[in-house]
Design a protein around this motif. Structure first.
Motif, short mmCIF file in Angstrom:
data_model
loop_
_atom_site.label_atom_id
_atom_site.label_comp_id
_atom_site.label_asym_id
_atom_site.label_seq_id
_atom_site.Cartn_x
_atom_site.Cartn_y
_atom_site.Cartn_z
N LEU A 21 15.58 -14.73 -104.34
CA LEU A 21 17.02 -14.61 -104.58
C LEU A 21 17.72 -15.96 -104.43
CD1 LEU A 21 17.65 -11.21 -102.80
CD2 LEU A 21 17.64 -11.66 -105.27
N HIS A 22 17.26 -16.79 -103.51
CA HIS A 22 17.88 -18.11 -103.32
C HIS A 22 17.51 -19.06 -104.45
CE1 HIS A 22 19.64 -18.01 -99.14
NE2 HIS A 22 19.20 -16.78 -99.35
N ARG A 23 16.32 -18.89 -105.03
CA ARG A 23 15.91 -19.73 -106.17
C ARG A 23 16.63 -19.33 -107.46
NH1 ARG A 23 10.72 -19.04 -104.02
NH2 ARG A 23 10.33 -17.38 -105.50
N ASN A 24 17.17 -18.12 -107.50
CA ASN A 24 17.82 -17.59 -108.70
C ASN A 24 19.23 -17.11 -108.35
OD1 ASN A 24 15.38 -17.52 -110.62
ND2 ASN A 24 14.64 -16.54 -108.77
N PRO A 25 20.11 -18.02 -107.93
CA PRO A 25 21.44 -17.59 -107.47
C PRO A 25 22.32 -17.07 -108.60
CG PRO A 25 21.34 -19.97 -107.59
CD PRO A 25 19.95 -19.47 -107.87
N GLU A 26 23.10 -16.08 -108.26
CA GLU A 26 24.13 -15.56 -109.16
C GLU A 26 25.38 -15.41 -108.31
OE1 GLU A 26 22.40 -12.70 -112.37
OE2 GLU A 26 21.65 -12.08 -110.41
N HIS A 27 26.52 -15.65 -108.89
CA HIS A 27 27.76 -15.66 -108.12
C HIS A 27 28.79 -14.71 -108.70
CE1 HIS A 27 26.21 -19.03 -105.87
NE2 HIS A 27 25.89 -19.61 -107.02
N GLY A 28 29.76 -14.39 -107.89
CA GLY A 28 30.85 -13.54 -108.33
C GLY A 28 30.38 -12.13 -108.62
N LEU A 29 30.93 -11.54 -109.63
CA LEU A 29 30.59 -10.17 -109.98
C LEU A 29 29.52 -10.10 -111.06
CD1 LEU A 29 34.17 -8.62 -110.01
CD2 LEU A 29 32.47 -8.53 -108.19
N GLU A 30 28.99 -11.24 -111.45
CA GLU A 30 27.96 -11.29 -112.49
C GLU A 30 26.59 -11.51 -111.87
OE1 GLU A 30 28.63 -10.55 -115.63
OE2 GLU A 30 30.75 -10.32 -115.09
N GLY A 46 11.02 4.54 -102.89
CA GLY A 46 11.25 5.96 -103.09
C GLY A 46 12.70 6.38 -103.07
N VAL A 47 13.62 5.43 -103.06
CA VAL A 47 15.05 5.76 -103.11
C VAL A 47 15.39 6.17 -104.54
CG1 VAL A 47 17.39 4.90 -102.78
CG2 VAL A 47 15.56 4.15 -101.24
N THR A 48 16.01 7.34 -104.68
CA THR A 48 16.32 7.85 -106.02
C THR A 48 17.81 7.95 -106.29
OG1 THR A 48 16.16 10.12 -105.23
CG2 THR A 48 14.16 9.14 -106.17
N ASP A 49 18.62 7.99 -105.25
CA ASP A 49 20.08 8.13 -105.42
C ASP A 49 20.69 6.73 -105.46
OD1 ASP A 49 22.65 9.05 -105.62
OD2 ASP A 49 22.61 10.20 -103.75
N ILE A 50 20.60 6.08 -106.61
CA ILE A 50 21.04 4.70 -106.79
C ILE A 50 22.12 4.66 -107.87
CG2 ILE A 50 20.34 2.35 -107.41
CD1 ILE A 50 17.47 3.16 -106.58
N HIS A 51 23.22 4.02 -107.56
CA HIS A 51 24.34 3.90 -108.49
C HIS A 51 24.52 2.43 -108.84
CE1 HIS A 51 25.32 8.07 -107.47
NE2 HIS A 51 24.93 7.71 -106.27
N THR A 52 24.53 2.09 -110.11
CA THR A 52 24.64 0.70 -110.53
C THR A 52 25.94 0.48 -111.30
OG1 THR A 52 23.43 1.15 -112.56
CG2 THR A 52 22.14 0.43 -110.66
N GLY A 53 26.26 -0.79 -111.54
CA GLY A 53 27.45 -1.14 -112.30
C GLY A 53 28.74 -1.03 -111.51
N ILE A 54 28.65 -0.97 -110.21
CA ILE A 54 29.84 -0.89 -109.36
C ILE A 54 30.53 -2.25 -109.39
CG2 ILE A 54 30.73 -0.35 -107.06
CD1 ILE A 54 29.13 1.98 -108.40
N ALA A 55 31.80 -2.29 -109.79
CA ALA A 55 32.55 -3.55 -109.90
C ALA A 55 31.74 -4.58 -110.69
CB ALA A 55 32.92 -4.09 -108.52
N THR A 56 31.19 -4.18 -111.77
CA THR A 56 30.42 -4.95 -112.75
C THR A 56 28.93 -4.90 -112.47
OG1 THR A 56 32.27 -6.46 -113.10
CG2 THR A 56 30.16 -7.16 -113.95
N SER A 57 28.45 -5.49 -111.36
CA SER A 57 27.01 -5.53 -111.14
C SER A 57 26.59 -5.08 -109.75
CB SER A 57 26.48 -6.95 -111.42
OG SER A 57 27.08 -7.87 -110.53
N GLY A 58 27.46 -4.38 -109.05
CA GLY A 58 27.14 -3.91 -107.70
C GLY A 58 26.18 -2.73 -107.71
N VAL A 59 25.53 -2.53 -106.57
CA VAL A 59 24.58 -1.44 -106.41
C VAL A 59 24.92 -0.70 -105.12
CG1 VAL A 59 22.14 -0.86 -105.98
CG2 VAL A 59 22.73 -2.72 -107.55
#
Length: 100
Positions: A21-30, A46-59
């Motif tokens: 993650l440190h070698r591939n930084p992304e900033h802001g909501l992108e 094994g986590v199945t209840d996952i919601h994506t796209g929160i405030a653009t790219s949140g999980v």
């Protein structure tokens, strides 16, 4: 096996995740690649209840524990961490400034 010992067994793997993650930084909501990485890790556990796209790219993931105990809800993730690093670089060191 106590939980703390089980977590210790993941130390090398978690270090590799952090380094990736440190070698591939992304900033802001992108943070789409970071979100994808996190979702893949959650699914591998094994986590199945996952919601994506929160405030653009949140999980958001709902992780059900196996025992009674307190629940934690709080900020985390790459943007939260990146913001702290950015504050340190500009000399703020996490201090809040009040204008007024």
């Amino acid at each position: 096996m106590p939980v703390i010992n089980r977590i210790a067994g993941f130390a090398e793997e978690m270090t590799a995740w952090r380094q990736h993650l440190h070698r591939n930084p992304e900033h802001g909501l992108e943070c789409h690649e970071t979100a994808r990485f996190v979702v893949e890790k959650l699914q591998s556990f094994g986590v199945t209840d996952i919601h994506t796209g929160i405030a653009t790219s949140g999980v958001v993931a709902i992780i059900e524990g196996q025992g009674a105990g307190p629940k934690f809800f709080g900020p985390s993730g790459p943007d939260f961490s990146a913001r702290r690093r950015k504050l340190r670089r500009c000399g703020n060191h996490g201090k809040r400034r009040h204008h007024g």
